[in-house]
Design a protein around this motif. Structure first.
Motif, PDB file in Angstrom:
ATOM      1  N   GLN A 220      36.800  51.147  48.817  1.00 52.78           N
ATOM      2  CA  GLN A 220      37.314  51.287  47.448  1.00 52.78           C
ATOM      3  C   GLN A 220      38.492  50.351  47.207  1.00 52.78           C
ATOM      4  OE1 GLN A 220      38.603  55.212  46.495  1.00 52.78           O
ATOM      5  NE2 GLN A 220      36.522  56.018  46.665  1.00 52.78           N
TER       6      GLN A 220
ATOM      7  N   LYS B 298      24.587  37.016  46.878  1.00 55.98           N
ATOM      8  CA  LYS B 298      24.459  38.138  45.951  1.00 55.98           C
ATOM      9  C   LYS B 298      23.889  39.397  46.581  1.00 55.98           C
ATOM     10  CE  LYS B 298      21.914  36.059  42.962  1.00 55.98           C
ATOM     11  NZ  LYS B 298      21.158  35.686  41.768  1.00 55.98           N
TER      12      LYS B 298
ATOM     13  N   LEU C 248      37.546  46.673  47.134  1.00 51.51           N
ATOM     14  CA  LEU C 248      36.860  46.324  45.890  1.00 51.51           C
ATOM     15  C   LEU C 248      37.858  46.206  44.750  1.00 51.51           C
ATOM     16  CD1 LEU C 248      33.625  48.500  46.055  1.00 51.51           C
ATOM     17  CD2 LEU C 248      33.801  46.035  46.297  1.00 51.51           C
ATOM     18  N   LYS C 249      38.803  47.153  44.731  1.00 46.80           N
ATOM     19  CA  LYS C 249      39.844  47.116  43.695  1.00 46.80           C
ATOM     20  C   LYS C 249      40.593  45.795  43.761  1.00 46.80           C
ATOM     21  CE  LYS C 249      43.055  50.377  43.703  1.00 46.80           C
ATOM     22  NZ  LYS C 249      43.695  51.722  43.680  1.00 46.80           N
TER      23      LYS C 249
ATOM     24  N   ARG D 258      39.639  42.998  44.900  1.00 44.92           N
ATOM     25  CA  ARG D 258      38.828  41.804  44.653  1.00 44.92           C
ATOM     26  C   ARG D 258      38.562  41.570  43.178  1.00 44.92           C
ATOM     27  NH1 ARG D 258      35.687  39.853  49.139  1.00 44.92           N
ATOM     28  NH2 ARG D 258      33.957  39.310  47.773  1.00 44.92           N
ATOM     29  N   GLY D 259      38.685  42.614  42.366  1.00 41.36           N
ATOM     30  CA  GLY D 259      38.437  42.431  40.951  1.00 41.36           C
ATOM     31  C   GLY D 259      36.961  42.468  40.629  1.00 41.36           C
ATOM     32  N   LYS D 260      36.620  42.577  39.335  1.00 44.56           N
ATOM     33  CA  LYS D 260      35.225  42.847  39.019  1.00 44.56           C
ATOM     34  C   LYS D 260      34.323  41.628  38.973  1.00 44.56           C
ATOM     35  CE  LYS D 260      36.716  43.474  34.278  1.00 44.56           C
ATOM     36  NZ  LYS D 260      36.221  43.736  32.983  1.00 44.56           N
ATOM     37  N   PHE D 261      34.855  40.440  39.119  1.00 45.01           N
ATOM     38  CA  PHE D 261      33.948  39.284  39.080  1.00 45.01           C
ATOM     39  C   PHE D 261      33.640  38.734  40.463  1.00 45.01           C
ATOM     40  CE2 PHE D 261      33.687  39.270  34.678  1.00 45.01           C
ATOM     41  CZ  PHE D 261      34.937  39.462  34.129  1.00 45.01           C
TER      42      PHE D 261
ATOM     43  N   GLN E 139      32.122  38.736  44.390  1.00 45.48           N
ATOM     44  CA  GLN E 139      30.838  39.099  44.999  1.00 45.48           C
ATOM     45  C   GLN E 139      30.836  40.543  45.436  1.00 45.48           C
ATOM     46  OE1 GLN E 139      31.134  35.450  47.616  1.00 45.48           O
ATOM     47  NE2 GLN E 139      29.312  36.468  48.353  1.00 45.48           N
ATOM     48  N   GLU E 140      29.636  41.113  45.458  1.00 38.46           N
ATOM     49  CA  GLU E 140      29.520  42.469  45.942  1.00 38.46           C
ATOM     50  C   GLU E 140      29.789  42.535  47.439  1.00 38.46           C
ATOM     51  OE1 GLU E 140      25.759  44.270  45.077  1.00 38.46           O
ATOM     52  OE2 GLU E 140      26.200  45.889  46.489  1.00 38.46           O
TER      53      GLU E 140
END
Lengths: 384, 258
Positions: free
Chosen positions: B126, B60, B129-130, B132-135, B137-138
Motif C-alpha cells: 500500500q 504492464k 503504491l501511494k 509511486r503515484g497513480k501514473f 507502472q503496476e
C-alpha cells in the motif's frame, strides 16, 4: 467449411490445449480457401485455426462435429494433409466465415510438416471425447441441452465480441509473448550450458586462460546474468565494469560521507546513488561488487562488514579508535550515552551508531535493557 | 597469434599441449570462449528483437513478469543480477526492480519508529503504491518480494518471514531466530500475544517466552500493554490494521515503552 465459427481463440474454462502447429492451410473439401497460413490448435474441445498474419482472424469447430479423420500422404509439391469428415452444422451454431458448403469434409494442409503428430493427437482426442466430461464455459454446445441455447440479439453479440476481442488481444499478446519468450529462453539455456563447460575447463586447466580472458569471461557472465562458478580470481566477481563503478563511487560519495560522520550503510549508499542516477540504476549486487574493489584499487573509501552482517562504506580517514575515543569523551562529560544521542552528535545514522558502539565496547560499559542500549564509561578499566 | 611471448620454448610447449588436446578431440577453453562471444552477440540481437515486440508486456503485466522470472530461474539465469546485464538493459526489468528497492527501503525507514522494522507485505505494498503515484507502472506483491530478495545482498537485515497467509518484511538487522518467528506467527491472528498464550500454544517455559518477548520489545517491534485486563499484552505494530493504528511520532513511541 460452414461448420466453422468465429472465435476469440481463448480457451474456455475446462478446455485444455493439446497441440499446436504452424503453417497450416485449410481446404473446403477439395477447394482452397482464403485461410492459407495459420496456426492450428487442438484442444480437448475444439479445433481452432488462427491466421498467422492477422491474429484477429480466428475460427474454430467443435471436435464433436468430427465424424472421422484420415491421412493423406504428401506428394511432389503437395504437403501432407489430414481429411476431416464432419457432421452437418447444427442450426444454432455461432456465425462463421461460410454460410454454406457443398462439401461435408475439410482438409488441413501441413505446409510446415507436423502432420503425423497432429493426426495422432487428433485421433486420440476424438476417441477419448474428453469434451463430454468437461463441459466448457460458453462454448458451442452442439449436442447438449438445446433449451439452454441462448437467443441473442445481434447488438449484444457485437458488444460481446468486442469485449472478447479485447480480452483476446491481451491474451494473444501474452501467448505470443510467451511463445517468443520460450524460444528466447532456449537460446539462453544454451549459453548457460556453454558457460558451465568453460568454467569446468578453467578449473581443470584444459588449455590456458589468460587473466584478460578470465575477465572477458566474467563480463559475459555478467551480461547474461549467470552466476560466476569460477572462484580462483583475486577480485571477486569484479569486472572492468565494477572497477569503473568503484572509481565513480569514490568520487560521488566523498561529500555525503563527510556529512554523515564518515560512515554510511550500504542501503543508504544504494538509495543515494540510484536516486542520483535516475536511470540505468545499479543492482544491489553491482554495488556490492564495486565496493569490494575499493580497497584493491586503493581508493579513499573502504567497505567494512560488521559481525551482524551489516555492510558500511567508510572514508579511509575514518578511524575507529578516534570514534571510540571521542565517544568516550562525550560519555564522560555527560555520564552516559545512548546510541540515539551519539548518532545526533556525530551525524551518523542511529543504526550505525548502535553498531559502532556495540562493537567497540572495550572502553564503554553497556546497560542493555528494554529501554535500549546505554553506554557508560568503564570505570573498572580507566580507574585502575 | 601469440598471446604470451615468453620465449620459443614456452611457445613450443604450449603448441604441443594444444595439439595433444585437439588430438583427443577436447575443445579448448579459449575456443569455447570465442564461440561464446559469437553466441553472445547473436543472443543480444535475439533479445533486442524480443524487447522491441514485448517490452511493453513486461512493463504492464505483473503475471508475465512472474512467468519471465520463473523461466529465468529454471535455466539458471538471474536477470536482476546486474544493471549491466542484457536483460536489464534491453527489457528494462532492472530499473523497475532496483527503483522498487529504493522505494521499499524508504518506506521501511519512514515507518521504523512505529513498527521497529517489521511490516506486513500488504502494508508495504500500500505504502509503496501511494509513494509511486497513480501514473506509475503496476506493482504486484510478487514484484516486491523479488526486489526484497535482491536487497538482502546489501547486508542490511532484509528478511521475509511467513506468517498466517502472508509475509512480514523485516528491514533491520535484528537477529530473529525460529523462536521469534514462531511468536510472530502466533501474534498474527489478533495483533498481540501474551505469555500465557505462548505457554499454552507452544508449550514453552515462561522464561523462554519472556526472553523472546523482551527481545522484540527492545527492538521496538513489540509494545507492551500493561493495562489490559488479565495478563499484559505484547502488541505488534506491524500487525495493526487500519482499525487500530494511528500516526504516532517517535517521541510518543518512546513513551509507550515503559
Amino acid at each position: 467449411m460452414d461448420r466453422f465459427s468465429w472465435t476469440s481463440g481463448l480457451l474456455e474454462l475446462g478446455e485444455t490445449l493439446v497441440l499446436q502447429q504452424r503453417g497450416v492451410r485449410l481446404y473446403d473439401g477439395e477447394e482452397k480457401v482464403k485461410f492459407d497460413s495459420g496456426v492450428l490448435l487442438l484442444s480437448t474441445h475444439r479445433l481452432i485455426w488462427r491466421d498467422q498474419k492477422n491474429h484477429e482472424c480466428c475460427i474454430a469447430i467443435p471436435l464433436s462435429q468430427v465424424v472421422f479423420i484420415e491421412e493423406q500422404a504428401a506428394g511432389i509439391g503437395k504437403s501432407a494433409k489430414i481429411v476431416a469428415h464432419l457432421h452437418p452444422a447444427s442450426p444454432n451454431k455461432e456465425p462463421g466465415p461460410f454460410q454454406s458448403s457443398k462439401y461435408s469434409y475439410i482438409k488441413l494442409s501441413f505446409k510446415e510438416h507436423g502432420q503425423i503428430e497432429f493426426f495422432r493427437r487428433f485421433s486420440e482426442e476424438i476417441t477419448q471425447r474428453r469434451w463430454e466430461n468437461m463441459p466448457a464455459g460458453q462454448t458451442i454446445q452442439v449436442n447438449k441441452d438445446p433449451q439452454a441455447g441462448r437467443i441473442r440479439a445481434v447488438g449484444i453479440v457485437g458488444i460481446e465480441r468486442k469485449l472478447e476481442a479485447k480480452r483476446k488481444e491481451t491474451d494473444k499478446n501474452i501467448s505470443e509473448a510467451f511463445e517468443d519468450l520460450s524460444k528466447l529462453m532456449e537460446k539462453a539455456k544454451e549459453m548457460v550450458e556453454l558457460s558451465k563447460s568453460i568454467a569446468n575447463k578453467i578449473k581443470e586447466k584444459q588449455g590456458d586462460i589468460t587473466e584478460d580472458e578470465t575477465i572477458r569471461f566474467k563480463s559475459y557472465l555478467l551480461s547474461m546474468g549467470i552466476a560466476n562458478p569460477v572462484t580462483r580470481e583475486t577480485h571477486g566477481s569484479g569486472t572492468h565494469y565494477h572497477m569503473q563503478l568503484a572509481k565513480q563511487l569514490a568520487g560521488m560519495l566523498q561529500t555525503p560521507l563527510e556529512e554523515r560522520g564518515g560512515i554510511m550503510s550500504l542501503t543508504e549508499v544504494y538509495c543515494l546513488v540510484n536516486r542520483a542516477r535516475g536511470l540505468e540504476l545499479l543492482s544491489p549486487e553491482d554495488l556490492v561488487n564495486a565496493c569490494k574493489m575499493l580497497e584493491p584499487l586503493k581508493l579513499p573509501l573502504r567497505l567494512q562488514i560488521f559481525d551482524s552482517g551489516v555492510m558500511v562504506i567508510e572514508l579511509q580517514s575514518h578511524n575507529e579508535e578516534e570514534m571510540v575515543a571521542s565517544a568516550l569523551e562525550t560519555v564522560s562529560e555527560k555520564g552516559s550515552l545512548t546510541a540515539d544521542e551519539f548518532a545526533k552528535l556525530v551525524g551518523m545514522s542511529v543504526l550505525l551508531a548502535k553498531l559502532l558502539l556495540a562493537e567497540k565496547m572495550g572502553h564503554l560499559c553497556r546497560d542493555d535493557s528494554v529501554e535500549g542500549l546505554r553506554f557508560y564509561p568503564n570505570l573498572f578499566l580507566t580507574q585502575s | 597469434m601469440h598471446r604470451r611471448g615468453v620465449g620459443a620454448g614456452a611457445i613450443a610447449k604450449k603448441k604441443l599441449a594444444e595439439a595433444k588436446y585437439k588430438e583427443r578431440g577436447t575443445v579448448l577453453a579459449e575456443d569455447q570462449l570465442a564461440q561464446m562471444s559469437k553466441q553472445l552477440d547473436m543472443f543480444k540481437t535475439n533479445l533486442e528483437e524480443f524487447a522491441s515486440k514485448h517490452k511493453q508486456e513486461i512493463r504492464k503485466n505483473p503475471e508475465f513478469r512472474v512467468q519471465f522470472q520463473d523461466m529465468c530461474a529454471t535455466i539458471g539465469v538471474d536477470p536482476l543480477a546486474s544493471g549491466k546485464g542484457f536483460w536489464s538493459e534491453m527489457l528494462g526489468v532492472g530499473d523497475f526492480y532496483y527503483e522498487l528497492g529504493v522505494q521499499i527501503i524508504e518506506v521501511c525507514l519512514a515507518l521504523k519508529h512505529r513498527n521497529g522494522g517489521l511490516i506486513t507485505l500488504e502494508e508495504l505494498h500500500q505504502q509503496v503504491l501511494k509513494g509511486r503515484g497513480k501514473f506509475a507502472q503496476e506493482v504486484s506483491q510478487d514484484d516486491l518480494l523479488r526486489a526484497i530478495k535482491k536487497l538482502k545482498v546489501l547486508g542490511s537485515g532484509f528478511g521475509i518471514i511467513p506468517v498466517g497467509g502472508t509475509y512480514l518484511i523485516q528491514s533491520v538487522p535484528a537477529e530473529l531466530n525460529m523462536d521469534h518467528t514462531v511468536v510472530l506467527q502466533l501474534a498474527e491472528k489478533k495483533g498481540y500475544v501474551t505469555v500465557g498464550e505462548i505457554k499454552s500454544s507452544l508449550k514453552w517455559e515462561v522464561e523462554r517466552a519472556k526472553q523472546i518477548l523482551e527481545h522484540l520489545l527492545k527492538e521496538g517491534m513489540a509494545w507492551l500493554d500493561t493495562q489490559a485486563a488479565g495478563e499484559p499484552q505484547y502488541w505488534l505494530p506491524a500487525l495493526f490494521t487500519e482499525l487500530y493504528s494511528q500516526e504516532i511520532t517517535p517521541e510518543e513511541a518512546k513513551e509507550a515503552i515503559p
